[in-house]
Scaffold this motif. Structure first.
Motif: not given
Length: 167
Positions: A75, A79, A106
């Motif tokens: 993340q 992200w 991503v």
């Protein structure tokens, strides 16, 4: 003038950042962007990079860049950008073999299809930039839904983006 053990965080190494580290007695500067991209052959302050690195060395300041670390973190930066532009069902574009939640880039879906030009304008406005660079837009691709993102240079992920059907 002995430097203490403090650490200064910054986006880039600049003369001003080095000045601040010296002022605050920091022995290390951690940045997102690396200052050295190509091997340095000399330290004669002929270039901005040489000058900053030479100043840090002479004053005993360690320089550490966490660019790749943040780009590939679970993340991480890609992200965050995906979240900001409204991507849903995001997953790592190029995951590490041992952890599918860590890797580069991503890919995710917009809640609904969006006109390509309108999407680029929205992204430009969101990030407050005057221009958005893009490749040629095929006539058959007037709308997009699946978006791949890489906060680094991204050239190595183009094949992965195409493989997962990114628009």
């Amino acid at each position: 003038d002995q430097l203490q053990g403090g650490v200064l965080l910054a986006v880039d190494v600049t003369d001003e950042v080095i000045d601040e580290a010296l002022e605050k007695g920091c022995g290390m500067i951690i940045t997102h962007h690396p200052i050295v991209f190509h091997p340095l052959k000399r330290f004669n302050s002929a270039t901005y990079v040489e000058r900053c690195v030479e100043r840090a060395i002479r004053r005993g300041i360690a320089l550490y860049a966490s660019h790749t670390n943040l780009d590939s973190a679970s993340q991480g930066m890609s992200w965050r950008v995906g979240t900001m532009i409204g991507l849903e069902d995001m997953r790592v574009l190029e995951p590490q073999a041992n952890n599918p939640n860590v890797g580069f880039g991503v890919v995710g879906e917009l809640a609904k299809s969006e006109d390509v030009i309108a999407f680029m304008r929205r992204v430009g406005k969101l990030f407050d930039v005057k221009a958005v660079r893009h490749s040629d837009i095929p006539e058959s691709s007037s709308e997009i839904r699946r978006v791949a993102i890489c906060t680094g240079s991204g050239h190595s992920l183009i094949g992965d983006a195409l493989r997962v059907g990114a628009d």
